[in-house]
Design a protein around this motif. Sequence first.
Motif, PDB file in Angstrom:
ATOM      1  N   ILE A 187      11.987  -8.397   8.470  1.00 34.14           N
ATOM      2  CA  ILE A 187      13.006  -9.350   8.917  1.00 34.14           C
ATOM      3  C   ILE A 187      12.733  -9.773  10.364  1.00 34.14           C
ATOM      4  N   VAL A 188      12.444  -8.795  11.217  1.00 29.40           N
ATOM      5  CA  VAL A 188      12.162  -9.099  12.628  1.00 29.40           C
ATOM      6  C   VAL A 188      10.945 -10.014  12.741  1.00 29.40           C
ATOM      7  N   THR A 189       9.903  -9.733  11.982  1.00 23.32           N
ATOM      8  CA  THR A 189       8.678 -10.526  12.074  1.00 23.32           C
ATOM      9  C   THR A 189       8.878 -11.941  11.549  1.00 23.32           C
ATOM     10  N   VAL A 190       9.659 -12.107  10.498  1.00 25.86           N
ATOM     11  CA  VAL A 190       9.955 -13.461  10.016  1.00 25.86           C
ATOM     12  C   VAL A 190      10.729 -14.237  11.083  1.00 25.86           C
ATOM     13  N   ILE A 191      11.688 -13.579  11.717  1.00 24.93           N
ATOM     14  CA  ILE A 191      12.442 -14.233  12.806  1.00 24.93           C
ATOM     15  C   ILE A 191      11.504 -14.574  13.963  1.00 24.93           C
TER      16      ILE A 191
ATOM     17  N   VAL B 283       0.823  -1.207   0.000  1.00 21.68           N
ATOM     18  CA  VAL B 283       0.000   0.000   0.000  1.00 21.68           C
ATOM     19  C   VAL B 283       0.856   1.254   0.000  1.00 21.68           C
ATOM     20  N   SER B 284       1.900   1.257   0.797  1.00 21.37           N
ATOM     21  CA  SER B 284       2.731   2.456   0.911  1.00 21.37           C
ATOM     22  C   SER B 284       3.776   2.540  -0.194  1.00 21.37           C
ATOM     23  N   SER B 285       3.918   1.490  -0.971  1.00 20.27           N
ATOM     24  CA  SER B 285       4.924   1.414  -2.041  1.00 20.27           C
ATOM     25  C   SER B 285       6.322   1.701  -1.517  1.00 20.27           C
ATOM     26  N   SER B 286       6.557   1.340  -0.277  1.00 17.45           N
ATOM     27  CA  SER B 286       7.853   1.601   0.326  1.00 17.45           C
ATOM     28  C   SER B 286       8.317   0.380   1.116  1.00 17.45           C
ATOM     29  N   PHE B 287       8.832  -0.582   0.386  1.00 20.48           N
ATOM     30  CA  PHE B 287       9.324  -1.775   1.064  1.00 20.48           C
ATOM     31  C   PHE B 287      10.609  -1.483   1.841  1.00 20.48           C
ATOM     32  N   ALA B 288      11.266  -0.390   1.530  1.00 22.07           N
ATOM     33  CA  ALA B 288      12.471  -0.027   2.279  1.00 22.07           C
ATOM     34  C   ALA B 288      12.119   0.297   3.734  1.00 22.07           C
ATOM     35  N   ALA B 289      10.948   0.897   3.946  1.00 25.96           N
ATOM     36  CA  ALA B 289      10.539   1.280   5.294  1.00 25.96           C
ATOM     37  C   ALA B 289      10.164   0.068   6.146  1.00 25.96           C
ATOM     38  N   ILE B 290       9.809  -1.031   5.481  1.00 23.29           N
ATOM     39  CA  ILE B 290       9.391  -2.201   6.254  1.00 23.29           C
ATOM     40  C   ILE B 290      10.434  -3.318   6.240  1.00 23.29           C
TER      41      ILE B 290
ATOM     42  N   THR C  16       7.742   2.694  10.949  1.00 22.57           N
ATOM     43  CA  THR C  16       6.813   3.268   9.969  1.00 22.57           C
ATOM     44  C   THR C  16       6.105   4.536  10.450  1.00 22.57           C
ATOM     45  N   TRP C  17       6.098   4.787  11.729  1.00 21.67           N
ATOM     46  CA  TRP C  17       5.401   5.958  12.265  1.00 21.67           C
ATOM     47  C   TRP C  17       5.866   7.259  11.587  1.00 21.67           C
ATOM     48  N   PRO C  18       7.171   7.489  11.471  1.00 21.38           N
ATOM     49  CA  PRO C  18       7.609   8.725  10.815  1.00 21.38           C
ATOM     50  C   PRO C  18       7.143   8.818   9.350  1.00 21.38           C
TER      51      PRO C  18
END
Length: 172
Positions: A52-56, A40-47, A165-167
């Motif tokens: 990575i943390v969530t997959v771990i 949705v945000s078209s910004s995979f860099a921000a996530i 993602t807040w910022p």
Amino acid sequence: MQIIYWLLIAVMVVGVIGAVVPAIPGTSLILIAIIIWGVVSSSFAAIKIPLIVTVIVLLLSIGVDFLAGYIGAKQAGASKWGQIGAFVGLLLGFFGLLPALPFGGPLLGILIGPLLGAIIGEYLYQRQLGIAIKAGIGIVVGTVVGNLLQGILAIAAVVVFILNTWPQVFGS
């Protein structure tokens, strides 16, 4: 964009609850919400870091899920019969099929079902009620501790997502 963000945070909260309560999707729901936000945000860099943390966390949750019940069962001296009984009890409790539970619904059944199932399974195997009760309690305690650990891991994944993602959503 903010409405979608808050909706995905709500989905993640359900995921945190699901990490603690069996039979509700947990960390996988959080992972899906993060991926949706990336699309949705078209910004995979921000996530990238939250992803990575969530997959771990997802992998750790799977490991904790298996190990917690197993360690609790072994500490209490439970056999495979007790573990199978706990699983059957979980299913019966979740679907409200325990005759002793006309109230409380699935949540109470999820708590009491594995205990009763483990005790019955262990009793069928060892024919000693004291050992069966001890094994049942050990399996349930191990499972509850594992679910609490999964909940903590899920909260960590959501916090990492929000911090990263807040910022992007609300500015600095």
